[in-house]
Motif scaffolding. Sequence first.
Motif, PDB file in Angstrom:
ATOM      1  N   LYS A 427      48.217  38.918  50.272  1.00 25.12           N
ATOM      2  CA  LYS A 427      47.831  37.524  50.029  1.00 25.12           C
ATOM      3  C   LYS A 427      46.367  37.298  50.389  1.00 25.12           C
ATOM      4  O   LYS A 427      45.625  36.622  49.656  1.00 25.12           O
ATOM      5  CB  LYS A 427      48.733  36.584  50.838  1.00 25.12           C
ATOM      6  N   ALA A 428      45.946  37.862  51.509  1.00 22.19           N
ATOM      7  CA  ALA A 428      44.554  37.708  51.934  1.00 22.19           C
ATOM      8  C   ALA A 428      43.599  38.379  50.949  1.00 22.19           C
ATOM      9  O   ALA A 428      42.528  37.844  50.638  1.00 22.19           O
ATOM     10  CB  ALA A 428      44.366  38.288  53.335  1.00 22.19           C
ATOM     11  N   LEU A 429      43.986  39.528  50.429  1.00 21.57           N
ATOM     12  CA  LEU A 429      43.122  40.269  49.515  1.00 21.57           C
ATOM     13  C   LEU A 429      43.041  39.609  48.152  1.00 21.57           C
ATOM     14  O   LEU A 429      41.995  39.627  47.497  1.00 21.57           O
ATOM     15  CB  LEU A 429      43.629  41.713  49.371  1.00 21.57           C
ATOM     16  N   VAL A 430      44.138  39.041  47.713  1.00 23.27           N
ATOM     17  CA  VAL A 430      44.135  38.323  46.432  1.00 23.27           C
ATOM     18  C   VAL A 430      43.227  37.103  46.515  1.00 23.27           C
ATOM     19  O   VAL A 430      42.394  36.857  45.628  1.00 23.27           O
ATOM     20  CB  VAL A 430      45.566  37.910  46.043  1.00 23.27           C
ATOM     21  N   LYS A 431      43.359  36.348  47.584  1.00 22.07           N
ATOM     22  CA  LYS A 431      42.542  35.149  47.744  1.00 22.07           C
ATOM     23  C   LYS A 431      41.061  35.498  47.819  1.00 22.07           C
ATOM     24  O   LYS A 431      40.228  34.878  47.156  1.00 22.07           O
ATOM     25  CB  LYS A 431      42.944  34.386  49.001  1.00 22.07           C
ATOM     26  N   TYR A 432      40.728  36.523  48.606  1.00 21.93           N
ATOM     27  CA  TYR A 432      39.332  36.891  48.760  1.00 21.93           C
ATOM     28  C   TYR A 432      38.751  37.362  47.434  1.00 21.93           C
ATOM     29  O   TYR A 432      37.633  36.991  47.068  1.00 21.93           O
ATOM     30  CB  TYR A 432      39.196  37.996  49.814  1.00 21.93           C
ATOM     31  N   GLY A 433      39.503  38.178  46.728  1.00 18.96           N
ATOM     32  CA  GLY A 433      39.011  38.674  45.451  1.00 18.96           C
ATOM     33  C   GLY A 433      38.717  37.561  44.476  1.00 18.96           C
ATOM     34  O   GLY A 433      37.677  37.557  43.791  1.00 18.96           O
ATOM     35  N   LYS A 434      39.611  36.604  44.397  1.00 26.65           N
ATOM     36  CA  LYS A 434      39.395  35.464  43.502  1.00 26.65           C
ATOM     37  C   LYS A 434      38.179  34.647  43.933  1.00 26.65           C
ATOM     38  O   LYS A 434      37.391  34.194  43.093  1.00 26.65           O
ATOM     39  CB  LYS A 434      40.645  34.591  43.463  1.00 26.65           C
ATOM     40  N   ASP A 435      38.032  34.482  45.248  1.00 26.89           N
ATOM     41  CA  ASP A 435      36.887  33.719  45.755  1.00 26.89           C
ATOM     42  C   ASP A 435      35.569  34.397  45.396  1.00 26.89           C
ATOM     43  O   ASP A 435      34.541  33.724  45.261  1.00 26.89           O
ATOM     44  CB  ASP A 435      36.970  33.575  47.278  1.00 26.89           C
ATOM     45  N   GLN A 436      35.582  35.729  45.236  1.00 27.59           N
ATOM     46  CA  GLN A 436      34.356  36.463  44.936  1.00 27.59           C
ATOM     47  C   GLN A 436      34.114  36.619  43.433  1.00 27.59           C
ATOM     48  O   GLN A 436      33.140  37.240  43.022  1.00 27.59           O
ATOM     49  CB  GLN A 436      34.388  37.843  45.581  1.00 27.59           C
ATOM     50  N   GLY A 437      34.982  36.032  42.616  1.00 20.99           N
ATOM     51  CA  GLY A 437      34.757  36.057  41.169  1.00 20.99           C
ATOM     52  C   GLY A 437      35.534  37.092  40.414  1.00 20.99           C
ATOM     53  O   GLY A 437      35.354  37.238  39.199  1.00 20.99           O
ATOM     54  N   PHE A 438      36.391  37.850  41.074  1.00 17.65           N
ATOM     55  CA  PHE A 438      37.233  38.807  40.385  1.00 17.65           C
ATOM     56  C   PHE A 438      38.452  38.104  39.775  1.00 17.65           C
ATOM     57  O   PHE A 438      38.912  37.069  40.277  1.00 17.65           O
ATOM     58  CB  PHE A 438      37.718  39.894  41.340  1.00 17.65           C
ATOM     59  N   THR A 439      38.971  38.671  38.733  1.00 14.45           N
ATOM     60  CA  THR A 439      40.266  38.257  38.191  1.00 14.45           C
ATOM     61  C   THR A 439      41.322  39.141  38.852  1.00 14.45           C
ATOM     62  O   THR A 439      41.338  40.360  38.635  1.00 14.45           O
ATOM     63  CB  THR A 439      40.323  38.432  36.660  1.00 14.45           C
ATOM     64  N   VAL A 440      42.154  38.546  39.683  1.00 17.51           N
ATOM     65  CA  VAL A 440      43.070  39.329  40.505  1.00 17.51           C
ATOM     66  C   VAL A 440      44.516  39.037  40.111  1.00 17.51           C
ATOM     67  O   VAL A 440      44.949  37.883  40.079  1.00 17.51           O
ATOM     68  CB  VAL A 440      42.878  39.028  42.000  1.00 17.51           C
ATOM     69  N   GLU A 441      45.241  40.098  39.822  1.00 15.91           N
ATOM     70  CA  GLU A 441      46.663  39.995  39.536  1.00 15.91           C
ATOM     71  C   GLU A 441      47.431  40.527  40.719  1.00 15.91           C
ATOM     72  O   GLU A 441      47.162  41.624  41.207  1.00 15.91           O
ATOM     73  CB  GLU A 441      47.041  40.782  38.283  1.00 15.91           C
ATOM     74  N   SER A 442      48.406  39.770  41.187  1.00 17.21           N
ATOM     75  CA  SER A 442      49.228  40.174  42.321  1.00 17.21           C
ATOM     76  C   SER A 442      50.622  40.487  41.814  1.00 17.21           C
ATOM     77  O   SER A 442      51.260  39.663  41.144  1.00 17.21           O
ATOM     78  CB  SER A 442      49.282  39.053  43.360  1.00 17.21           C
ATOM     79  N   LYS A 443      51.099  41.689  42.128  1.00 12.86           N
ATOM     80  CA  LYS A 443      52.451  42.086  41.705  1.00 12.86           C
ATOM     81  C   LYS A 443      53.406  42.073  42.876  1.00 12.86           C
ATOM     82  O   LYS A 443      53.015  42.102  44.016  1.00 12.86           O
ATOM     83  CB  LYS A 443      52.391  43.494  41.098  1.00 12.86           C
TER      84      LYS A 443
END
Length: 443
Positions: A427-443
């Motif tokens: 959850k922390a990694l998904v949020k951070y990635g999105k905040d940095q401009g990445f498109t993040v998919e969580s499975k």
Amino acid sequence: MNKRLRRGLSALAIGVTAAIAMTACASGSSAGGSSDDIEKALEEGGTLTYWSWTPSAKDQVAAFEEQYPKVRVKLVNAGTGADQYTKLQNTIKAGSGAPDVAQVEYYALPQFALSDSLVDLSSYGFDDLESKFSAGTWSNVSMDGKVYGLPQDSGPMALFYNKKVFDEYGIEVPATWDEYVAAAKKLHEADPSKYIAADSGDAGFTTSMIAQAGGTPFTTDGDKVTIDLADEGTKKWTETWDQLVEQGLLAKTTGWTDDWYKQLGNGQIATMVTGAWMPGNLMASVPDAAGDWRVAPMPTYDGGQAQTASNGGSAEAVMQQTKNPALAAGFLKWLNSSEESTKVFMESGGFPSTTADLESSAFLQEKPDYFGGQEINKVLVDASKTSANDFTYLPYQVYANSVYADTVGQSYQNGTSLESGLEAWQKALVKYGKDQGFTVESK
């Protein structure tokens, strides 16, 4: 890989700004030179700055300057691991102040490559050097057809075990993880002060163990990131390691501390599953246990074909800010692929990434008294041939490792299942990635 390299894995994070993250689709930079330009630059000379914390760096620089007297290399220890990366990131944001060549651990290299901070060395002929290095280490420096550095060392994992303790308690060297868990129970029941291993939670160890189990929790395609810390391989590892965590069979001693060294020396910690760079650390820091330790292949899940993973290790890379990329590339090529340099590196206790050194009969036949005269390098080199090479890190793995203690680390501290900690980490990694401009998919 020495102890200072390992400690860098849990240091401070680097902020990956949205602007930097969005360069992930960029084609990596190339200085547009050639192998001929390298030779010319070395002949003309100049001054370079090299950031490194490896113990061999000083002697390697001295040997290089002796061979190329017109080149001066300013060696700077800007901190170990992520401490250095924070300073590197600051120079990147400022647009100045970066070294010409920098040591970067494999797990952190993608972050700098994707932010267009490293020179693509393909035009200098570095892609022709692939055969000089083990497959696992080369996969860490080559991405999308580009070469962002050269491997320095390697960390194929093996089982380091205290034979004296095993003999005293009638424990056989485990070939499978089920046997390893059984050994942990037998040892701790016989003497509650003794543990099969110490593990208070370490991000680098976790990703390595997931890799050995066949897990691929992180995938990146340009600026698209997928995270699945509940994939089949990850679950295979947690189902085993949960037994050790939940039953209190692991010492919670923090690695690289005085207590940790003491327990390795007096037999309270009976094994380590770690990288091939460990022998030098044991010999230097746990002298009282000389003759007690041995090395065996890493246990597998089915007892069949050998399968290990890499843990730690570094490359050197040419920073995009260099004003003399050909000279920097020449120094890097000598540093990590010349016989003169790798000899110095190995004399300081480094475990090589170069195939010539890995296949050297002199290296394979070394019999350290510390390990009872065992030819340990044969075990470690065999491990390098069976390492999982398809594991990839996040483009913000430095940040990921920095928040590990607050997520998965809590499972270790509380003696609860690792799955809940991994879920919090994801959850922390998904949020951070999105905040940095990445498109993040969580499975």
